[in-house]
Design a protein around this motif. Structure first.
Motif, PDB file in Angstrom:
ATOM      1  N   ARG A 181       3.315  -2.320   3.761  1.00  0.00           N
ATOM      2  CA  ARG A 181       2.381  -1.228   3.180  1.00  0.00           C
ATOM      3  C   ARG A 181       1.795  -2.226   1.678  1.00  0.00           C
ATOM      4  O   ARG A 181       0.848  -1.750   0.942  1.00  0.00           O
ATOM      5  N   TYR A 182       2.524  -3.350   1.248  1.00  0.00           N
ATOM      6  CA  TYR A 182       2.107  -3.786   0.144  1.00  0.00           C
ATOM      7  C   TYR A 182       2.322  -5.270   0.009  1.00  0.00           C
ATOM      8  O   TYR A 182       3.545  -5.719  -0.432  1.00  0.00           O
ATOM      9  N   VAL A 213      -7.046   3.833  -7.631  1.00  0.00           N
ATOM     10  CA  VAL A 213      -7.980   4.898  -7.604  1.00  0.00           C
ATOM     11  C   VAL A 213      -7.714   5.770  -6.247  1.00  0.00           C
ATOM     12  O   VAL A 213      -7.672   7.008  -6.266  1.00  0.00           O
ATOM     13  N   PRO A 214      -7.670   5.237  -5.345  1.00  0.00           N
ATOM     14  CA  PRO A 214      -7.155   5.886  -3.953  1.00  0.00           C
ATOM     15  C   PRO A 214      -6.182   6.768  -4.289  1.00  0.00           C
ATOM     16  O   PRO A 214      -5.968   7.681  -3.510  1.00  0.00           O
ATOM     17  N   VAL A 215      -5.129   6.266  -4.804  1.00  0.00           N
ATOM     18  CA  VAL A 215      -3.888   7.020  -4.908  1.00  0.00           C
ATOM     19  C   VAL A 215      -4.048   8.498  -5.823  1.00  0.00           C
ATOM     20  O   VAL A 215      -3.561   9.413  -5.545  1.00  0.00           O
ATOM     21  N   TYR A 253       5.739   5.924  -2.460  1.00  0.00           N
ATOM     22  CA  TYR A 253       6.211   7.473  -2.788  1.00  0.00           C
ATOM     23  C   TYR A 253       5.167   8.135  -1.676  1.00  0.00           C
ATOM     24  O   TYR A 253       5.619   9.508  -1.834  1.00  0.00           O
ATOM     25  N   GLY A 254       3.827   7.621  -1.168  1.00  0.00           N
ATOM     26  CA  GLY A 254       3.158   8.593  -0.888  1.00  0.00           C
ATOM     27  C   GLY A 254       3.576   9.622   0.484  1.00  0.00           C
ATOM     28  O   GLY A 254       3.253  10.668   0.472  1.00  0.00           O
ATOM     29  N   GLU A 255       4.604   8.882   1.298  1.00  0.00           N
ATOM     30  CA  GLU A 255       5.147   9.653   2.345  1.00  0.00           C
ATOM     31  C   GLU A 255       6.098  10.637   2.078  1.00  0.00           C
ATOM     32  O   GLU A 255       6.768  11.265   2.801  1.00  0.00           O
ATOM     33  N   LYS A 256       6.613  10.240   0.798  1.00  0.00           N
ATOM     34  CA  LYS A 256       7.939  11.038   0.449  1.00  0.00           C
ATOM     35  C   LYS A 256       7.751  12.980   0.085  1.00  0.00           C
ATOM     36  O   LYS A 256       8.642  13.446  -0.099  1.00  0.00           O
ATOM     37  N   GLY A 257       6.341  12.892  -0.473  1.00  0.00           N
ATOM     38  CA  GLY A 257       6.105  14.319  -0.600  1.00  0.00           C
ATOM     39  C   GLY A 257       6.844  14.715  -2.183  1.00  0.00           C
ATOM     40  O   GLY A 257       7.022  14.079  -3.207  1.00  0.00           O
ATOM     41  N   GLY A 258       6.919  15.714  -2.303  1.00  0.00           N
ATOM     42  CA  GLY A 258       7.671  16.753  -3.428  1.00  0.00           C
ATOM     43  C   GLY A 258       6.899  16.331  -4.733  1.00  0.00           C
ATOM     44  O   GLY A 258       5.539  16.764  -4.556  1.00  0.00           O
ATOM     45  N   GLU A 259       7.412  16.082  -5.578  1.00  0.00           N
ATOM     46  CA  GLU A 259       6.665  15.682  -7.047  1.00  0.00           C
ATOM     47  C   GLU A 259       5.754  14.800  -7.020  1.00  0.00           C
ATOM     48  O   GLU A 259       4.899  14.667  -7.725  1.00  0.00           O
TER      49      GLU A 259
END
Ligand code: ZN
Length: 294
Positions: A216-217, A125-127, A138-144
């Motif tokens: 992070r996990y 849900v937060p994602v 992938y959160g900090e990777k941006g783009g698509e």
């Protein structure tokens, strides 16, 4: 195909050149390639693209859409729904396999267009609500990987059911690939015979995934262990997944067109796929554990 994909994934990890923006590198080009809409079994239809699987589950009280796909592929999905003779506007509930852009980037648009209730597993849900920004990998990777955020209408927990017009789907938490990765199961009646349908969320360790000492996990490896326990415990007749590659969709579609027995009824294929993916996970985990000891 699976071996080739596994090999490529392993190679990319080995070389440390995993493309940052693509959750499943080898399937990237296939995301955007249209694929014929088709009947799978009972009230389940394929409305995805060649590389990305969306399903429409129809009921007398409206329809459930499993995965919205990308924003750019939503017109293909809408076209598929129309071609099958159903109405996109009848979409009452939207669920996803997991919170990666290839399955959920189009969700905000689907909710806006149809007013469907968006029902998502708690840990994803937060994602979803941050538009991909809080994903552990992938959160900090941006783009698509970033897409329009959307409010979740109902937070699901492991084992919860989603019901509409006589169809009941169960959400199984199969974490690791994402924290809230969801494998969906439902029972359908096909010619008077009850069949167990499984839509695999994802058992895959993507290129660049850190299984040992992931800040992070932290529980990622144990979560993958849980996922394989769950996947091996499910009764399966009809084998489906978040990507067509999981279950050899294009080849099965060709067999469907040729007629004969329903190719999507494939319990042996399911077992082989899960075993292959578990082996790949264990290999990668052992490699990372060995590297951590050095
Ligand atoms: Zn994914």
């Amino acid at each position: 195909m699976l071996r080739k994909l596994a090999h490529l994934t392993g190679l990319l990890t080995l070389l440390g050149t995993a493309p940052a923006l693509l959750p499943v590198a080898a399937q990237a080009a296939d995301y955007l390639v249209p694929f014929p809409a088709h009947h799978v079994v009972a009230n389940i239809y394929f409305v995805g693209t060649k590389g990305q699987a969306n399903y429409l589950i129809t009921t007398p009280q409206g329809n459930i859409l499993v995965n919205s796909g990308l924003q750019t592929t939503l017109p293909m999905t809408k076209n598929s729904i129309a071609k099958l003779g159903f109405k996109y506007s009848d979409t009452k509930i939207l669920v996803i396999s997991h919170a990666h852009f290839d399955h959920d980037a189009g969700s905000a648009q689907v909710v806006k267009d149809t007013g469907a209730k968006y029902e998502v597993m708690d840990a994803d849900v937060p994602v979803v609500q941050s538009g991909g920004k809080t994903d552990f990998n992938y959160g900090e990777k941006g783009g698509e990987n970033h897409y329009p955020p959307v409010k979740v209408d109902r937070v699901l927990h492991d084992g919860d059911t989603v019901s509409l017009g006589g169809t009941v789907m169960t959400a199984h938490l199969t974490p690791g690939h994402t924290k809230g990765c969801t494998t969906w199961t439902l029972k359908v009646s096909d010619g008077g015979k009850m069949l167990d349908v499984v839509i695999v969320g994802s058992p895959n360790v993507n290129p660049g995934y850190v299984l040992v000492g992931n800040k992070r996990y932290p529980g990622i490896a144990q979560d993958f262990e849980k996922t394989f326990r769950v996947l091996k415990s499910l009764p399966v007749d009809v084998f489906l997944g978040a990507h067509g590659d999981y279950y050899g969709m294009p080849a099965k579609y060709a067999r469907l067109k040729a007629g004969g027995a329903n190719p999507f009824i494939d319990p042996a294929g399911y077992k082989a796929y899960i075993a292959d993916r578990e082996t790949a996970f264990r290999k990668e985990l052992a490699k990372q554990q060995a590297a951590a000891k050095r």
